[in-house]
Design a protein around this motif. Sequence first.
Motif, PDB file in Angstrom:
ATOM      1  N   VAL A   1     -12.001  -7.326 -11.505  1.00  0.00           N
ATOM      2  CA  VAL A   1     -11.026  -6.958  -9.935  1.00  0.00           C
ATOM      3  C   VAL A   1     -10.346  -6.623 -10.565  1.00  0.00           C
ATOM      4  O   VAL A   1      -8.719  -6.214 -11.383  1.00  0.00           O
ATOM      5  CB  VAL A   1     -11.139  -8.325  -8.503  1.00  0.00           C
ATOM      6  CG1 VAL A   1     -10.444  -6.882  -7.807  1.00  0.00           C
ATOM      7  CG2 VAL A   1     -12.524  -8.951  -9.115  1.00  0.00           C
ATOM      8  N   HIS A   2     -10.084  -4.730  -9.955  1.00  0.00           N
ATOM      9  CA  HIS A   2      -9.273  -3.912  -9.796  1.00  0.00           C
ATOM     10  C   HIS A   2      -8.829  -3.541  -9.111  1.00  0.00           C
ATOM     11  O   HIS A   2      -9.452  -3.269  -8.053  1.00  0.00           O
ATOM     12  CB  HIS A   2     -10.040  -2.198 -10.811  1.00  0.00           C
ATOM     13  CG  HIS A   2      -8.591  -1.684 -10.499  1.00  0.00           C
ATOM     14  ND1 HIS A   2      -7.395  -1.047 -11.648  1.00  0.00           N
ATOM     15  CD2 HIS A   2      -9.013  -0.113  -9.964  1.00  0.00           C
ATOM     16  CE1 HIS A   2      -6.698  -0.525 -11.203  1.00  0.00           C
ATOM     17  NE2 HIS A   2      -7.818  -0.246  -9.943  1.00  0.00           N
ATOM     18  N   ARG A   3      -7.765  -3.339  -8.672  1.00  0.00           N
ATOM     19  CA  ARG A   3      -6.538  -4.366  -7.288  1.00  0.00           C
ATOM     20  C   ARG A   3      -6.040  -2.005  -7.802  1.00  0.00           C
ATOM     21  O   ARG A   3      -5.082  -2.031  -8.475  1.00  0.00           O
ATOM     22  CB  ARG A   3      -5.720  -4.487  -7.099  1.00  0.00           C
ATOM     23  CG  ARG A   3      -4.651  -4.303  -5.802  1.00  0.00           C
ATOM     24  CD  ARG A   3      -3.847  -5.197  -6.027  1.00  0.00           C
ATOM     25  NE  ARG A   3      -2.895  -6.110  -4.925  1.00  0.00           N
ATOM     26  CZ  ARG A   3      -1.202  -5.237  -4.866  1.00  0.00           C
ATOM     27  NH1 ARG A   3      -1.156  -5.252  -5.793  1.00  0.00           N
ATOM     28  NH2 ARG A   3      -1.131  -5.379  -3.264  1.00  0.00           N
ATOM     29  N   LYS A   4      -5.704  -1.220  -7.094  1.00  0.00           N
ATOM     30  CA  LYS A   4      -5.934   0.170  -6.714  1.00  0.00           C
ATOM     31  C   LYS A   4      -4.365   0.687  -5.373  1.00  0.00           C
ATOM     32  O   LYS A   4      -5.757  -0.433  -4.319  1.00  0.00           O
ATOM     33  CB  LYS A   4      -6.548   0.978  -6.645  1.00  0.00           C
ATOM     34  CG  LYS A   4      -6.153   2.523  -6.055  1.00  0.00           C
ATOM     35  CD  LYS A   4      -7.029   3.628  -6.384  1.00  0.00           C
ATOM     36  CE  LYS A   4      -6.818   5.024  -7.014  1.00  0.00           C
ATOM     37  NZ  LYS A   4      -7.717   6.293  -7.159  1.00  0.00           N
ATOM     38  N   VAL A   5      -3.315   0.188  -5.455  1.00  0.00           N
ATOM     39  CA  VAL A   5      -2.710   0.431  -4.610  1.00  0.00           C
ATOM     40  C   VAL A   5      -1.883   2.010  -4.249  1.00  0.00           C
ATOM     41  O   VAL A   5      -2.491   2.949  -5.047  1.00  0.00           O
ATOM     42  CB  VAL A   5      -0.675   0.293  -4.408  1.00  0.00           C
ATOM     43  CG1 VAL A   5       0.033  -0.150  -3.509  1.00  0.00           C
ATOM     44  CG2 VAL A   5      -1.068  -1.541  -5.251  1.00  0.00           C
ATOM     45  N   TYR A   6      -2.607   2.379  -2.698  1.00  0.00           N
ATOM     46  CA  TYR A   6      -1.765   3.781  -2.529  1.00  0.00           C
ATOM     47  C   TYR A   6      -0.578   3.894  -1.582  1.00  0.00           C
ATOM     48  O   TYR A   6      -0.698   2.744  -0.907  1.00  0.00           O
ATOM     49  CB  TYR A   6      -3.251   4.554  -2.245  1.00  0.00           C
ATOM     50  CG  TYR A   6      -4.559   4.458  -2.183  1.00  0.00           C
ATOM     51  CD1 TYR A   6      -4.923   5.579  -2.933  1.00  0.00           C
ATOM     52  CD2 TYR A   6      -5.534   2.873  -2.179  1.00  0.00           C
ATOM     53  CE1 TYR A   6      -6.040   6.156  -2.935  1.00  0.00           C
ATOM     54  CE2 TYR A   6      -6.788   3.593  -2.927  1.00  0.00           C
ATOM     55  CZ  TYR A   6      -6.771   4.982  -3.031  1.00  0.00           C
ATOM     56  OH  TYR A   6      -8.509   5.667  -3.802  1.00  0.00           O
ATOM     57  N   HIS A   7       0.166   4.500  -2.344  1.00  0.00           N
ATOM     58  CA  HIS A   7       1.873   4.388  -1.871  1.00  0.00           C
ATOM     59  C   HIS A   7       1.854   5.217  -0.693  1.00  0.00           C
ATOM     60  O   HIS A   7       1.960   6.673  -0.590  1.00  0.00           O
ATOM     61  CB  HIS A   7       2.790   4.901  -2.674  1.00  0.00           C
ATOM     62  CG  HIS A   7       2.964   4.148  -4.123  1.00  0.00           C
ATOM     63  ND1 HIS A   7       2.915   3.097  -4.039  1.00  0.00           N
ATOM     64  CD2 HIS A   7       1.743   3.883  -5.537  1.00  0.00           C
ATOM     65  CE1 HIS A   7       2.662   2.071  -4.688  1.00  0.00           C
ATOM     66  NE2 HIS A   7       3.170   3.098  -5.887  1.00  0.00           N
ATOM     67  N   GLU A   8       1.729   4.502   0.439  1.00  0.00           N
ATOM     68  CA  GLU A   8       1.724   5.544   1.568  1.00  0.00           C
ATOM     69  C   GLU A   8       1.372   4.695   2.994  1.00  0.00           C
ATOM     70  O   GLU A   8       1.892   3.438   2.352  1.00  0.00           O
ATOM     71  CB  GLU A   8       0.070   6.301   2.002  1.00  0.00           C
ATOM     72  CG  GLU A   8      -0.874   5.311   1.678  1.00  0.00           C
ATOM     73  CD  GLU A   8      -2.524   5.690   2.281  1.00  0.00           C
ATOM     74  OE1 GLU A   8      -3.350   5.329   2.745  1.00  0.00           O
ATOM     75  OE2 GLU A   8      -2.484   6.870   1.093  1.00  0.00           O
ATOM     76  N   VAL A   9       1.626   5.433   4.318  1.00  0.00           N
ATOM     77  CA  VAL A   9       1.902   4.547   5.052  1.00  0.00           C
ATOM     78  C   VAL A   9       1.211   4.204   6.557  1.00  0.00           C
ATOM     79  O   VAL A   9       1.013   5.493   7.126  1.00  0.00           O
ATOM     80  CB  VAL A   9       3.814   4.494   5.992  1.00  0.00           C
ATOM     81  CG1 VAL A   9       4.032   3.760   7.329  1.00  0.00           C
ATOM     82  CG2 VAL A   9       4.495   4.276   4.904  1.00  0.00           C
ATOM     83  N   PRO A  10       0.171   3.698   6.197  1.00  0.00           N
ATOM     84  CA  PRO A  10       0.400   1.983   6.270  1.00  0.00           C
ATOM     85  C   PRO A  10       0.052   1.947   4.946  1.00  0.00           C
ATOM     86  O   PRO A  10      -0.531   3.007   4.383  1.00  0.00           O
ATOM     87  CB  PRO A  10      -0.494   1.542   7.017  1.00  0.00           C
ATOM     88  CG  PRO A  10      -1.351   2.195   7.890  1.00  0.00           C
ATOM     89  CD  PRO A  10      -0.818   3.838   7.982  1.00  0.00           C
TER      90      PRO A  10
END
Length: 110
Positions: free
Chosen positions: A68-77
């Motif tokens: 599985v690939h986990r992609k994190v977006y740096h935003e709020v929330p």
Amino acid sequence: MKKFISNEPSCPVDYAFKRIGGKYKGRILWYLHMNSVMRYGELRKALSDITPKMLTQTVRELEDDALVHRKVYHEVPPKVEYSLTETGNELIPFITYLKQWGEKQIEKER
């Protein structure tokens, strides 16, 4: 003569089931296949019988095993998306077969 190394897999079947075995891994892989990309909350809704702690632990294990690939977006929330890797996608034909087998067995029991 080859020496025994304790962390080397001794059986390919055991190796595979250590990666995909357990109550939730197969379902997570299947849902990601069906939906391409899912956020954490979507996985939580799809797996209504899983605790947040167990979901986090399970997707981390799948990520560590490169399924599985986990992609994190740096935003709020914060926004995190999960998808299958190429290796994870290679499992789908086998999971499809297991799903069909399970359907057949359930039908036999009715």
